[in-house]
Design a protein around this motif. Structure first.
Motif, PDB file in Angstrom:
ATOM      1  N   MET A   1      24.343  -0.641   0.060  1.00 36.54           N
ATOM      2  CA  MET A   1      23.738   0.213   1.085  1.00 36.54           C
ATOM      3  C   MET A   1      22.234   0.307   0.842  1.00 36.54           C
ATOM      4  SD  MET A   1      26.586   3.242   1.213  1.00 36.54           S
ATOM      5  CE  MET A   1      28.337   2.892   1.342  1.00 36.54           C
ATOM      6  N   THR A   2      21.547  -0.794   1.039  1.00 39.94           N
ATOM      7  CA  THR A   2      20.127  -0.882   0.688  1.00 39.94           C
ATOM      8  C   THR A   2      19.268   0.123   1.446  1.00 39.94           C
ATOM      9  OG1 THR A   2      20.448  -3.229   0.246  1.00 39.94           O
ATOM     10  CG2 THR A   2      18.180  -2.472   0.461  1.00 39.94           C
ATOM     11  N   ASP A   3      19.489   0.265   2.748  1.00 37.68           N
ATOM     12  CA  ASP A   3      18.665   1.178   3.548  1.00 37.68           C
ATOM     13  C   ASP A   3      18.796   2.615   3.046  1.00 37.68           C
ATOM     14  OD1 ASP A   3      17.826  -0.934   5.061  1.00 37.68           O
ATOM     15  OD2 ASP A   3      19.186  -0.551   6.748  1.00 37.68           O
TER      16      ASP A   3
ATOM     17  N   ALA B   1       7.866   3.783  -6.824  1.00 35.79           N
ATOM     18  CA  ALA B   1       7.218   2.870  -5.872  1.00 35.79           C
ATOM     19  C   ALA B   1       7.685   1.430  -6.094  1.00 35.79           C
ATOM     20  CB  ALA B   1       5.695   2.963  -6.018  1.00 35.79           C
ATOM     21  N   LYS B   2       7.840   1.055  -7.359  1.00 37.23           N
ATOM     22  CA  LYS B   2       8.304  -0.297  -7.697  1.00 37.23           C
ATOM     23  C   LYS B   2       9.742  -0.500  -7.222  1.00 37.23           C
ATOM     24  CE  LYS B   2       8.087  -4.230 -10.089  1.00 37.23           C
ATOM     25  NZ  LYS B   2       7.273  -5.361  -9.617  1.00 37.23           N
ATOM     26  N   ALA B   3      10.588   0.510  -7.408  1.00 37.38           N
ATOM     27  CA  ALA B   3      11.986   0.410  -6.968  1.00 37.38           C
ATOM     28  C   ALA B   3      12.060   0.221  -5.454  1.00 37.38           C
ATOM     29  CB  ALA B   3      12.764   1.655  -7.389  1.00 37.38           C
ATOM     30  N   ILE B   4      11.246   0.968  -4.723  1.00 39.31           N
ATOM     31  CA  ILE B   4      11.233   0.843  -3.259  1.00 39.31           C
ATOM     32  C   ILE B   4      10.777  -0.554  -2.852  1.00 39.31           C
ATOM     33  CG2 ILE B   4      10.123   1.664  -1.140  1.00 39.31           C
ATOM     34  CD1 ILE B   4      10.027   4.467  -2.513  1.00 39.31           C
ATOM     35  N   ALA B   5       9.711  -1.034  -3.499  1.00 41.23           N
ATOM     36  CA  ALA B   5       9.207  -2.375  -3.182  1.00 41.23           C
ATOM     37  C   ALA B   5      10.259  -3.436  -3.499  1.00 41.23           C
ATOM     38  CB  ALA B   5       7.920  -2.645  -3.967  1.00 41.23           C
ATOM     39  N   ASN B   6      10.939  -3.282  -4.620  1.00 41.74           N
ATOM     40  CA  ASN B   6      11.998  -4.230  -4.992  1.00 41.74           C
ATOM     41  C   ASN B   6      13.111  -4.252  -3.958  1.00 41.74           C
ATOM     42  OD1 ASN B   6      10.881  -5.236  -7.377  1.00 41.74           O
ATOM     43  ND2 ASN B   6      11.849  -3.676  -8.667  1.00 41.74           N
ATOM     44  N   LEU B   7      13.556  -3.065  -3.543  1.00 41.57           N
ATOM     45  CA  LEU B   7      14.644  -2.982  -2.567  1.00 41.57           C
ATOM     46  C   LEU B   7      14.244  -3.609  -1.238  1.00 41.57           C
ATOM     47  CD1 LEU B   7      15.932   0.609  -3.367  1.00 41.57           C
ATOM     48  CD2 LEU B   7      17.278  -1.489  -3.557  1.00 41.57           C
ATOM     49  N   LYS B   8      13.026  -3.338  -0.807  1.00 45.85           N
ATOM     50  CA  LYS B   8      12.555  -3.904   0.465  1.00 45.85           C
ATOM     51  C   LYS B   8      12.435  -5.428   0.403  1.00 45.85           C
ATOM     52  CE  LYS B   8      10.193   0.144   2.333  1.00 45.85           C
ATOM     53  NZ  LYS B   8       8.897   0.751   2.726  1.00 45.85           N
ATOM     54  N   ALA B   9      12.223  -5.944  -0.835  1.00 47.67           N
ATOM     55  CA  ALA B   9      12.110  -7.397  -1.013  1.00 47.67           C
ATOM     56  C   ALA B   9      13.454  -8.047  -1.327  1.00 47.67           C
ATOM     57  CB  ALA B   9      11.112  -7.707  -2.128  1.00 47.67           C
TER      58      ALA B   9
END
Length: 199
Positions: free
Chosen positions: A148-150, A170-178
């Motif tokens: 459930m990435t979103d 911030a890094k976790a969010i960037a990783n998930l979006k990528a």
């Protein structure tokens, strides 16, 4: 005396134990002193002794939340993760509005690879305390494991609202979006804390 044991003060353990035992003799029916003695034995690295006192406290009051919680921590220390989870589930039934118990339950379920159970417990904790950053963090990790990435991104973004300068979030969010693991590139110690326990 219990508090100064960690400083290596000679005789502190013996004095603390005698005082707790004297207090127990004055009030043998109350479970509090057995709990205090259990904590003392943990500080003294005597887990077997601690279990004995916890058993006594729970015999006096089987729904004694503090003793159940400490017992679950002892089980974790000994590697009995399933037993620890069982005890915390009981504690959560007794105190369904305690976010700390829900978080610990969720964390152990996450460590045990039960990501759906972890997400449910963490969500319950967040429902009680919406800004509970640690619960949101493991909620995000659990949701990611469930695909459930979103929703995982939303959990980390909720942390960011109250911790805007947290680089790891911030890094976790960037990783998930990528499309990467949220912990990709995280310090080894941080990633290790979030790893499921080996069975």
């Amino acid at each position: 005396y219990e508090n100064i044991m960690s400083l290596g003060v000679k005789g502190a353990y013996e004095v603390a134990k005698k005082n707790y035992e004297d207090a127990l003799a004055l009030n043998p029916a109350g479970p509090d002193m057995n709990l205090n003695l259990a904590r003392l034995e943990i500080v003294n690295k005597n887990l077997t002794g601690a279990e004995k006192y916890l058993d006594a406290a729970l015999k006096q009051k089987k729904d004694y939340i503090d003793a159940i919680f400490l017992q679950s921590q002892l089980y974790v220390e000994r590697g009995y993760l399933d037993s620890a989870i069982t005890r915390l589930q009981y504690a959560a039934q007794l105190a369904p509005n305690d976010p700390g118990i829900l978080f610990q339950l969720g964390y152990l379920k996450y460590r045990n690879g039960n990501y759906r159970g972890a997400a449910e417990a963490m969500q319950a904790a967040v429902n009680l305390v919406p800004s509970y950053a640690n619960a949101l963090y493991f909620l995000g990790l659990s949701l990611d494991k469930l695909g459930m990435t979103d929703k995982a991104i939303l959990a980390f973004q909720a942390i960011q609202q109250t911790n805007p300068d947290n680089a790891d979030v911030a890094k976790a969010i960037a990783n998930l979006k990528a499309g990467r693991d949220p912990l990709a590139g995280a310090p080894a110690e941080e990633a290790k804390k979030a790893e499921p326990a080996k069975k």
